[in-house]
Design a protein around this motif. Sequence first.
Motif: not given
Length: 221
Positions: A145-166
């Motif tokens: 998924s990192i290769r398919r999305l690209g590192g920058a897009a993958w990192a932006r997507l996974h910043k949603l973990v902040y919303v999830a934990i809150a």
Amino acid sequence: MQRASSAFAKRLLLGSDPVRRAIYLVGLMPAVSTFYLGLTDQLGADPQNVLERTLGLWALRFLILTLAITPLRRLGGPSLIRYRRTLGLLAFYYALMHLSVYLVLDKDFELAAIWADIVKRPYITVGMLAFTILVPLAVTSNNASIRRLGGAAWARLHKLVYVAIAAAALHFIMLVKVWAVEPLIYAAIVATLLGYRLGAYLMKPQKRRPATRTSPARTVN
């Protein structure tokens, strides 16, 4: 053929790294223990409620561990970055088990009753929001998924973990319905981790765009 399928399923669920496999096996022990206690009628007067809450609490704990890895490294602790996705997946597995107990044991998979809960009970709404966010994060927690999305897009997507934990911490507080100490402690830990991330972001020097050179205008003789 069966052996190949079994090996693929094991790699998919537990990974190929022996340390990651050990983390998965140790991390899933609380679930195994809790289900065993439930099957042997050792979870008290309301076993379904105890099972559901225990699994949800472990999901929150693993989310906290996932977010604590970067601050721990920056404060001089060991670097566990390579195992962050493993902990995140454990959080998702526990959230999935927590939701499954609610859907199957509590609601008998009655879609109308489930939808009514989501609409009418705010703590269910918030909990569903947290789980919904975790789904794409879990699905993309792999190198492909990192290769398919690209590192920058993958990192932006996974910043949603902040919303999830809150949302997960808020779900826990709303679920208890009283100002108990335990959910407030977890909420304080989550707030501290999110505050640390926000502070690190605000203190990070912003990249400036390089000034573009303009060629001097030609004069007509």
